[in-house]
Enzyme design. Structure first.
Site, PDB file in Angstrom:
ATOM      1  N   SER A 135       0.898  -1.246   0.094  1.00 42.74           N
ATOM      2  CA  SER A 135      -0.203  -0.020   0.058  1.00 42.74           C
ATOM      3  C   SER A 135       0.858   1.263   0.023  1.00 42.74           C
ATOM      4  O   SER A 135       1.645   1.379   0.908  1.00 42.74           O
ATOM      5  CB  SER A 135      -0.940  -0.222   1.225  1.00 42.74           C
ATOM      6  OG  SER A 135      -1.530   1.192   1.374  1.00 42.74           O
ATOM      7  N   LYS A 161      -1.023  -0.905  -4.290  1.00 47.22           N
ATOM      8  CA  LYS A 161      -2.466  -0.167  -3.702  1.00 47.22           C
ATOM      9  C   LYS A 161      -2.129   1.337  -3.616  1.00 47.22           C
ATOM     10  O   LYS A 161      -1.094   1.393  -3.043  1.00 47.22           O
ATOM     11  CB  LYS A 161      -3.136  -0.795  -2.585  1.00 47.22           C
ATOM     12  CG  LYS A 161      -3.735   0.085  -1.682  1.00 47.22           C
ATOM     13  CD  LYS A 161      -4.560  -0.563  -0.711  1.00 47.22           C
ATOM     14  CE  LYS A 161      -4.901   0.228   0.686  1.00 47.22           C
ATOM     15  NZ  LYS A 161      -5.544  -0.574   1.720  1.00 47.22           N
ATOM     16  N   LYS A 163      -3.048   5.090  -2.469  1.00 47.57           N
ATOM     17  CA  LYS A 163      -3.763   5.944  -1.840  1.00 47.57           C
ATOM     18  C   LYS A 163      -4.436   7.213  -2.624  1.00 47.57           C
ATOM     19  O   LYS A 163      -3.401   7.695  -3.424  1.00 47.57           O
ATOM     20  CB  LYS A 163      -3.335   6.510  -0.357  1.00 47.57           C
ATOM     21  CG  LYS A 163      -2.964   5.436   0.474  1.00 47.57           C
ATOM     22  CD  LYS A 163      -3.868   4.865   1.243  1.00 47.57           C
ATOM     23  CE  LYS A 163      -3.887   4.048   2.246  1.00 47.57           C
ATOM     24  NZ  LYS A 163      -5.046   3.518   2.843  1.00 47.57           N
ATOM     25  N   ASP A 188      -7.318   3.331  -2.555  1.00 45.21           N
ATOM     26  CA  ASP A 188      -7.866   3.199  -1.464  1.00 45.21           C
ATOM     27  C   ASP A 188      -8.162   4.864  -1.232  1.00 45.21           C
ATOM     28  O   ASP A 188      -7.173   5.505  -1.223  1.00 45.21           O
ATOM     29  CB  ASP A 188      -6.861   2.628  -0.421  1.00 45.21           C
ATOM     30  CG  ASP A 188      -7.667   2.596   0.902  1.00 45.21           C
ATOM     31  OD1 ASP A 188      -8.854   3.091   1.335  1.00 45.21           O
ATOM     32  OD2 ASP A 188      -7.182   2.102   1.919  1.00 45.21           O
ATOM     33  N   GLU A 213     -11.168   0.943  -2.926  1.00 45.08           N
ATOM     34  CA  GLU A 213     -11.491   0.637  -1.428  1.00 45.08           C
ATOM     35  C   GLU A 213     -12.066   1.874  -0.731  1.00 45.08           C
ATOM     36  O   GLU A 213     -11.592   2.975  -0.906  1.00 45.08           O
ATOM     37  CB  GLU A 213     -10.176   0.341  -0.948  1.00 45.08           C
ATOM     38  CG  GLU A 213     -10.299  -0.207   0.599  1.00 45.08           C
ATOM     39  CD  GLU A 213      -8.756  -0.763   1.330  1.00 45.08           C
ATOM     40  OE1 GLU A 213      -8.036  -0.958   0.297  1.00 45.08           O
ATOM     41  OE2 GLU A 213      -8.807  -0.728   2.403  1.00 45.08           O
ATOM     42  N   ASP A 238     -13.659  -1.002   3.875  1.00 47.19           N
ATOM     43  CA  ASP A 238     -12.634  -1.115   4.885  1.00 47.19           C
ATOM     44  C   ASP A 238     -13.182  -0.656   6.152  1.00 47.19           C
ATOM     45  O   ASP A 238     -14.186  -1.366   6.638  1.00 47.19           O
ATOM     46  CB  ASP A 238     -11.559  -0.548   4.539  1.00 47.19           C
ATOM     47  CG  ASP A 238     -10.349  -0.468   5.492  1.00 47.19           C
ATOM     48  OD1 ASP A 238     -10.587  -0.601   6.503  1.00 47.19           O
ATOM     49  OD2 ASP A 238      -9.319   0.112   5.096  1.00 47.19           O
ATOM     50  N   LYS A 262      -9.688  -6.260   8.688  1.00 48.79           N
ATOM     51  CA  LYS A 262      -8.663  -6.148   9.365  1.00 48.79           C
ATOM     52  C   LYS A 262      -8.955  -6.607  10.868  1.00 48.79           C
ATOM     53  O   LYS A 262     -10.016  -6.165  11.105  1.00 48.79           O
ATOM     54  CB  LYS A 262      -8.083  -4.722   9.621  1.00 48.79           C
ATOM     55  CG  LYS A 262      -7.866  -3.923   8.342  1.00 48.79           C
ATOM     56  CD  LYS A 262      -7.611  -2.530   8.393  1.00 48.79           C
ATOM     57  CE  LYS A 262      -7.244  -2.026   7.060  1.00 48.79           C
ATOM     58  NZ  LYS A 262      -7.037  -0.460   6.798  1.00 48.79           N
ATOM     59  N   GLY A 290      -4.153  -4.004   6.239  1.00 49.01           N
ATOM     60  CA  GLY A 290      -3.040  -3.770   7.418  1.00 49.01           C
ATOM     61  C   GLY A 290      -3.355  -2.264   8.029  1.00 49.01           C
ATOM     62  O   GLY A 290      -4.001  -1.495   7.693  1.00 49.01           O
TER      63      GLY A 290
HETATM   64  O1  OSB Z   1      -6.974   2.141   4.969  1.00 49.74           O
HETATM   65  O2  OSB Z   1      -5.850   0.450   4.636  1.00 49.74           O
HETATM   66  C1  OSB Z   1      -6.055   1.230   5.096  1.00 49.74           C
HETATM   67  C2  OSB Z   1      -2.754   2.218   6.799  1.00 49.74           C
HETATM   68  C3  OSB Z   1      -3.197   3.019   8.141  1.00 49.74           C
HETATM   69  C4  OSB Z   1      -4.324   3.030   7.982  1.00 49.74           C
HETATM   70  C5  OSB Z   1      -5.522   2.682   7.012  1.00 49.74           C
HETATM   71  C6  OSB Z   1      -4.888   1.981   6.012  1.00 49.74           C
HETATM   72  C7  OSB Z   1      -3.614   1.677   5.865  1.00 49.74           C
HETATM   73  C8  OSB Z   1      -2.980   1.041   4.778  1.00 49.74           C
HETATM   74  C9  OSB Z   1      -1.638   0.283   5.212  1.00 49.74           C
HETATM   75  O3  OSB Z   1      -3.401   1.006   3.649  1.00 49.74           O
HETATM   76  C10 OSB Z   1      -1.563  -0.954   5.209  1.00 49.74           C
HETATM   77  C11 OSB Z   1      -0.257  -1.702   5.553  1.00 49.74           C
HETATM   78  O4  OSB Z   1      -0.270  -1.905   7.035  1.00 49.74           O
HETATM   79  O5  OSB Z   1       0.461  -1.856   4.852  1.00 49.74           O
HETATM   80 MG    MG Z   2      -8.095   0.826   3.458  1.00 47.38          MG
END
Ligand code: OSB
Ligand code: MG
Length: 369
Positions: A135, A161, A163, A188, A213, A238, A262, A290
């Site tokens: 991510s 992924k 953001k 995401d 996402e 999520d 999660k 995560g």
């Molecule tokens: O939305 O998936 C999420 C990290 C912190 C808070 C929210 C998210 C995330 C990630 C990181 O996308 C995922 C990872 O731990 O690699």
């Molecule tokens: Mg997410």
């Protein structure tokens, strides 16, 4: 089994690279590590709340409060023979799933160690390797993003992924797609959009994404169903799925076609498994998200990922992608094929690095029955 002692530690780990999402930017990771002791064994769990209430309403401080004043005294008071009993014991506290998860995971690790079984097997997991994705946070410009995508692909990660947020979306996604036409790609939004942005999502339909996402409200299930009916790309939820009931509502309403599970967000491994089962009954795939967990939270995520309906690459990357030094031995590694091996030792299958844990501890409290 009766837990005789619980130790809570607020730890702080520096991140190797700042992590920026539509809700904020992290440079260090504050977490609560839970150590539970019973029958000469120690079980480890993690509360993966953020320092600030921007992903969900919990914070490191609210987790500590809920654990110290409610959950820890309760768990020290009675024998717990199975995970369902523990969920029921914690049920009077509404929500606060991350606070619950730290203790629940420590209980699972203890139980697995007591039975001499790997946690993954105790949960019913069958896989011995899991697919790893990465991510990538919001970067200062597209060049930096493309460079990072390239590096992670070279490392072997099986899915990228990205953001997104208003102003960092369609153009950025198109640039990545142009440079890497074949790569399994998803985005995401962490709730940065509303139904007013339907045109943007229709444009994203042209980018061949695996899924989008959490585009809409962090607590929304209804508007997502309206969006899903207007676009082809699968929506993955999520933030809005915090209980098994939410999962069922979302599936019955057609609000998503994939769920990111999660354990931290849903109150632990037992609830994560229930959501996994509900999705499996609906033939809806899940994958493990995560929250920039330490190696301890990551161990629990790896274990749950071994269940059969975790059919898509996880947001579970190598320890070195997050931290200079992780608090577990051995650290988590991703092989050239983008896979993480599921441990075969009893319990979570990795050891805590007690020295680094001590050096990372900001606050510590021990409770005994
Ligand atoms: O939305 O998936 C999420 C990290 C912190 C808070 C929210 C998210 C995330 C990630 C990181 O996308 C995922 C990872 O731990 O690699
Ligand atoms: Mg997410």
């Amino acid at each position: 089994m009766r837990v005789r002692q619980v130790e809570l530690r607020h730890i702080r780990l520096p991140l190797v690279h700042p992590f920026e999402t539509s809700f904020g930017r992290e440079t260090v990771r504050d977490l609560i590590i839970v150590k539970a002791r019973a029958d000469g064994l120690t079980g480890y769990g993690e509360s993966a709340s953020m320092a600030e209430p921007f992903y969900n309403y919990e914070t490191t401080e609210t987790c500590w409060h809920i654990q110290r004043d409610f959950l820890v005294p309760w768990i020290l008071e009675q024998d717990i023979t199975d995970a369902k009993e523990l969920i029921e014991l914690f049920a009077p506290v509404r929500g606060h799933n991350m606070a619950k998860t730290g203790l629940e995971q420590a209980w699972w690790d203890l139980q697995a160690k007591a039975e001499g079984q790997p946690l993954a097997r105790l949960l019913g997991g069958k896989r011995d390797r899991i697919e790893s994705g990465v991510s990538i946070g919001i970067q200062e410009d597209v060049e930096h993003l493309l460079e990072r995508v390239g590096r992670f692909l070279e490392d072997g990660y099986r899915r990228i992924k990205i953001k997104i947020k208003p102003g960092w979306d369609i153009d950025v996604v198109k640039a990545v797609r142009q440079t890497y036409p074949e790569v399994p790609l998803m985005v995401d939004a962490n709730s940065a959009y509303s139904l007013e942005h339907v045109e943007l999502f229709k444009a994203l339909d042209e980018c061949d994404l695996m899924m989008i996402e959490q585009p809409l409200g962090y607590d929304d299930i209804f508007d997502h169903s309206k969006l899903q009916s207007q676009i082809r790309t699968p929506i993955c939820l999520d933030e809005s799925i915090t209980t098994p009931e939410h999962a069922r509502w979302a599936l019955e309403l057609g609000s998503c076609q994939v769920i990111n599970i999660k354990p931290a967000r849903v109150g632990g491994l037992y609830q994560a498994r229930r959501i996994h089962d509900i999705c499996q009954e609906h033939d809806v795939p899940v994958w493990c998200g995560g929250l920039l967990e330490s190696g301890i939270g990551r161990a629990h995520n790896v274990a749950i990922c071994s269940l059969p309906n975790f059919r898509l690459p996880a947001d579970l990357s190598a320890s070195s992608r997050y931290f200079v030094r992780d608090i577990v031995v051995p650290p988590w590694e991703v092989d050239d094929e983008g896979m993480i091996a599921v441990p075969t030792k009893p319990g979570i299958g990795v050891e805590a690095d007690e020295e680094l844990l001590d050096n990372s501890t900001i606050k510590r409290e021990t409770f005994t029955a």
